[in-house]
Write a protein that holds these residues in place. Structure first.
Motif, PDB file in Angstrom:
ATOM      1  N   ALA A 165       0.575  -1.201  -4.666  1.00 14.02           N
ATOM      2  CA  ALA A 165      -0.489  -1.398  -5.644  1.00 14.02           C
ATOM      3  C   ALA A 165       0.144  -1.932  -6.924  1.00 14.02           C
ATOM      4  CB  ALA A 165      -1.239  -0.096  -5.912  1.00 14.02           C
ATOM      5  N   VAL A 166      -0.682  -2.582  -7.777  1.00 18.50           N
ATOM      6  CA  VAL A 166      -0.156  -3.241  -8.961  1.00 18.50           C
ATOM      7  C   VAL A 166      -1.058  -2.986 -10.167  1.00 18.50           C
ATOM      8  CG1 VAL A 166      -1.352  -5.391  -8.330  1.00 18.50           C
ATOM      9  CG2 VAL A 166       0.560  -5.476  -9.935  1.00 18.50           C
ATOM     10  N   ARG A 167      -0.448  -2.832 -11.337  1.00 15.30           N
ATOM     11  CA  ARG A 167      -1.169  -2.950 -12.611  1.00 15.30           C
ATOM     12  C   ARG A 167      -0.869  -4.360 -13.095  1.00 15.30           C
ATOM     13  NH1 ARG A 167      -0.437  -2.276 -18.330  1.00 15.30           N
ATOM     14  NH2 ARG A 167       1.521  -3.322 -17.842  1.00 15.30           N
ATOM     15  N   GLU A 168      -1.868  -5.245 -12.986  1.00 15.98           N
ATOM     16  CA  GLU A 168      -1.669  -6.659 -13.288  1.00 15.98           C
ATOM     17  C   GLU A 168      -2.309  -7.022 -14.614  1.00 15.98           C
ATOM     18  OE1 GLU A 168      -2.258 -10.942 -10.999  1.00 15.98           O
ATOM     19  OE2 GLU A 168      -3.796  -9.400 -10.802  1.00 15.98           O
ATOM     20  N   ALA A 298       2.220  -2.447  21.754  1.00 19.58           N
ATOM     21  CA  ALA A 298       3.591  -1.968  21.975  1.00 19.58           C
ATOM     22  C   ALA A 298       4.565  -2.456  20.913  1.00 19.58           C
ATOM     23  CB  ALA A 298       4.075  -2.403  23.358  1.00 19.58           C
ATOM     24  N   LEU A 299       4.485  -3.731  20.562  1.00 14.99           N
ATOM     25  CA  LEU A 299       5.458  -4.344  19.657  1.00 14.99           C
ATOM     26  C   LEU A 299       4.772  -4.753  18.365  1.00 14.99           C
ATOM     27  CD1 LEU A 299       8.383  -5.482  19.279  1.00 14.99           C
ATOM     28  CD2 LEU A 299       7.498  -7.660  20.157  1.00 14.99           C
ATOM     29  N   ASP A 300       5.347  -4.337  17.229  1.00 13.90           N
ATOM     30  CA  ASP A 300       4.793  -4.680  15.926  1.00 13.90           C
ATOM     31  C   ASP A 300       5.845  -5.420  15.112  1.00 13.90           C
ATOM     32  OD1 ASP A 300       2.507  -3.827  13.745  1.00 13.90           O
ATOM     33  OD2 ASP A 300       4.493  -3.886  12.841  1.00 13.90           O
ATOM     34  N   LEU A 301       5.475  -6.583  14.582  1.00  6.17           N
ATOM     35  CA  LEU A 301       6.333  -7.359  13.683  1.00  6.17           C
ATOM     36  C   LEU A 301       5.608  -7.491  12.352  1.00  6.17           C
ATOM     37  CD1 LEU A 301       8.752  -9.227  13.013  1.00  6.17           C
ATOM     38  CD2 LEU A 301       7.420 -11.121  13.994  1.00  6.17           C
ATOM     39  N   THR A 302       6.192  -6.933  11.284  1.00  2.00           N
ATOM     40  CA  THR A 302       5.567  -6.952   9.958  1.00  2.00           C
ATOM     41  C   THR A 302       6.502  -7.611   8.955  1.00  2.00           C
ATOM     42  OG1 THR A 302       4.419  -4.875  10.456  1.00  2.00           O
ATOM     43  CG2 THR A 302       4.497  -5.558   8.161  1.00  2.00           C
ATOM     44  N   LEU A 303       5.923  -8.429   8.083  1.00  2.28           N
ATOM     45  CA  LEU A 303       6.672  -9.059   7.007  1.00  2.28           C
ATOM     46  C   LEU A 303       6.298  -8.392   5.688  1.00  2.28           C
ATOM     47  CD1 LEU A 303       8.511 -11.400   5.949  1.00  2.28           C
ATOM     48  CD2 LEU A 303       6.393 -12.718   5.633  1.00  2.28           C
ATOM     49  N   TYR A 304       7.333  -7.998   4.913  1.00  2.00           N
ATOM     50  CA  TYR A 304       7.147  -7.433   3.581  1.00  2.00           C
ATOM     51  C   TYR A 304       7.812  -8.338   2.557  1.00  2.00           C
ATOM     52  CZ  TYR A 304       5.862  -3.070   5.967  1.00  2.00           C
ATOM     53  OH  TYR A 304       5.262  -2.123   6.756  1.00  2.00           O
ATOM     54  N   GLY A 309       5.653  -5.245  -0.519  1.00  2.00           N
ATOM     55  CA  GLY A 309       4.236  -5.371  -0.235  1.00  2.00           C
ATOM     56  C   GLY A 309       4.020  -5.986   1.135  1.00  2.00           C
ATOM     57  N   PRO A 310       3.156  -5.402   1.986  1.00  2.00           N
ATOM     58  CA  PRO A 310       2.879  -5.983   3.303  1.00  2.00           C
ATOM     59  C   PRO A 310       2.232  -7.354   3.156  1.00  2.00           C
ATOM     60  CG  PRO A 310       2.055  -3.720   3.141  1.00  2.00           C
ATOM     61  CD  PRO A 310       2.409  -4.149   1.752  1.00  2.00           C
ATOM     62  N   VAL A 311       2.750  -8.323   3.891  1.00  2.00           N
ATOM     63  CA  VAL A 311       2.249  -9.688   3.829  1.00  2.00           C
ATOM     64  C   VAL A 311       1.488 -10.053   5.096  1.00  2.00           C
ATOM     65  CG1 VAL A 311       2.887 -12.126   3.621  1.00  2.00           C
ATOM     66  CG2 VAL A 311       4.108 -10.399   2.278  1.00  2.00           C
ATOM     67  N   GLU A 312       2.101  -9.821   6.236  1.00  2.00           N
ATOM     68  CA  GLU A 312       1.517 -10.243   7.514  1.00  2.00           C
ATOM     69  C   GLU A 312       2.085  -9.383   8.618  1.00  2.00           C
ATOM     70  OE1 GLU A 312      -0.518 -13.036  10.254  1.00  2.00           O
ATOM     71  OE2 GLU A 312      -0.842 -12.112   8.306  1.00  2.00           O
ATOM     72  N   ASP A 313       1.289  -9.113   9.642  1.00  2.00           N
ATOM     73  CA  ASP A 313       1.825  -8.429  10.805  1.00  2.00           C
ATOM     74  C   ASP A 313       1.187  -8.960  12.078  1.00  2.00           C
ATOM     75  OD1 ASP A 313      -0.591  -6.900  11.422  1.00  2.00           O
ATOM     76  OD2 ASP A 313      -0.091  -5.667   9.696  1.00  2.00           O
TER      77      ASP A 313
END
Length: 463
Positions: A165-168, A298-304, A309-313
């Motif tokens: 989360a961010v205070r922007e 079964a298989l999870d690939l996540t980009l942070y 911060g989560p970007v894509e999975d």
């Protein structure tokens, strides 16, 4: 920012908006040198007592590797008495399931402030699709500046899970723009109290500041970019062992990399990206030598991103034959990406270290056994780094938005990564191997000298 403001399922389930390899000449010499080094090290150890056993794999199915410098902090059950988190810090805490944990931030009006929380359920914890973690930043009146919920989704396997989360500081809203006290609220969310045997989950918190820009810049996110993956992501893979946490993530560049993953295990890899660079990534799970049936999710690939911060999975099932999870094409790293509605675009707002995190569900063991399966990562980095935005100050921690070693140059032979850092690593290895191969390994003196050269090269790589 287009950030989430309530309970949301995972990205994969809600649809989407628009090391270098040694030269072959020295391969056999390397094997002979390695064997000789073990003998020499053992002999020296018998005399000095300093022989060290080979290090175990960094990633384990038994837990998450918290940052060595993480400061302990106790969660408060209310804003009253909430402990302060300093920007640029890393903290270790815990959160009771189905309760809210409170922490305090004292913020100025000169920088955005980000908080990322990684919750770590004990191995074997029963989780459902909608269970997960919720993080928010709130002002002193209870107003929500921003919040994010991440769930375990179709991969119903206990694993480290991160939300941010961010205070922007932005002219697009009036709330949360003043200097003063703010609160970080973390909640381990569960849909059914009875499925959670453990009462507490461990927690790692990181806080980051991003200064304002010295002058105004673009405020519209791109709506198109090159979606074709780079060519050349084939050939013999180079071995790499994934880390067990963000701070232990194994550095990767462009190329093909080989590892293995066990059911219930989570592996972390780091890919530096400069401003203007694009990332492409695929995780391929090898076929199983035995077992039958199917494991959904079964298989999870996540980009942070660099702030975690989560970007894509991407999530795929497993049926005993080879299976791959590929990230959808992402935009080049740019400051203006933050103005996009889609999380997968707005998350690509910083240069720095991005993290590929791979998890294999523990349910895979039920049908295919608990032995490790082969894992191949294909990583593409497109474009040459360019200069970034002019910040009116330094972020905390300093250097976070710099991508050391990032380059758009072609990968080295054998998939050994890209950039000057990887080239330097290859040169170090070649120098050490050349000295030892030419020496012929004929005597103890040559072996000891070779050991010294090898050690220097290893230390230079580690540095």
């Amino acid at each position: 920012m287009g950030r989430r403001t309530g309970w949301w399922p995972t990205r994969a389930e809600r649809g989407r908006l628009p090391a270098s390899a040694l030269p072959r000449t020295f391969s056999a010499a390397r094997a002979r040198v390695a064997a000789s080094m073990v003998c020499v090290a053992a002999a020296l150890g018998a005399l000095t007592g300093t022989y060290a056993q080979p290090a175990a794999a960094a990633g384990t199915a038994d837990g998450y590797a918290f940052a060595d410098d993480a400061l302990p902090v106790t969660a408060a059950q209310s804003t009253t008495g909430a402990e302060r988190l300093r920007l640029g810090g890393t903290y270790r805490s815990s959160v009771s399931v189905a309760t809210q944990a409170y922490y305090r931030l004292d913020l100025d009006a000169a920088a955005d402030a980000y908080v990322a929380a990684t919750v770590v359920p004990p191995p074997g914890t029963s989780v459902t699709t909608l269970d997960g973690i919720k993080v928010s930043v709130q002002d002193v009146d209870g107003g929500v500046c921003d919040q994010d919920t991440e769930t375990f989704g179709s991969v119903r396997s206990a694993r480290p899970l991160t939300a941010w989360a961010v205070r922007e500081l932005t002219s697009r809203r009036s709330r949360c723009q003043e200097a003063g006290t703010y609160y970080v609220v973390v909640e381990a969310v569960k849909s059914d109290d009875e499925v959670f045997a453990p009462e507490e989950w461990e927690l790692e918190l990181v806080t980051v500041s991003e200064p304002k820009l010295e002058r105004s810049a673009a405020t519209e996110a791109p709506d198109s970019w090159n979606s074709a993956p780079p060519s050349g992501l084939t050939g013999d893979p180079s071995p790499r062992t994934g880390g067990a946490g963000f701070t232990q993530a194994t550095r990767l560049g462009q190329g093909v990399w080989e590892d293995e993953v066990r059911p219930g295990q989570t592996l972390f890899y780091e890919v530096p990206l400069g401003w203007g660079q694009q990332l492409y990534a695929t995780a391929e799970l090898g076929s199983s030598p035995g077992g039958s049936g199917a494991t959904a999710g079964a298989l999870d690939l996540t980009l942070y991103n660099p702030v975690r911060g989560p970007v894509e999975d991407e999530r795929v099932g497993y049926y005993g034959r080879q299976q791959s999870a590929e990230l959808d094409p992402l935009p080049p790293v740019a400051h203006e990406n933050r103005f996009a509605v889609s999380d997968r675009i707005s998350g690509m707002r910083f240069a720095g270290s991005y993290y590929l995190v791979v998890h294999l569900a523990d349910q895979v063991a039920e049908r295919f056994g608990d032995e490790a399966l082969g894992l191949t990562l294909r990583v593409g980095v497109e474009g040459v780094p360019r200069s970034g935005p002019d910040y009116a100050g330094e972020p905390e921690p300093k250097g976070l938005f710099e991508a050391e070693g990032a380059s758009g140059l072609p990968s080295l032979p054998g998939g050994g990564g890209s950039g000057t850092a990887k080239a330097r690593e290859a040169t170090d290895d070649d120098t050490a191997m050349t000295a030892l191969a030419v020496g012929g390994l004929g005597g103890g003196t040559a072996l000891l000298a070779g050991l010294g050269v090898w050690t220097v090269a290893a230390r230079r790589r580690a540095g």
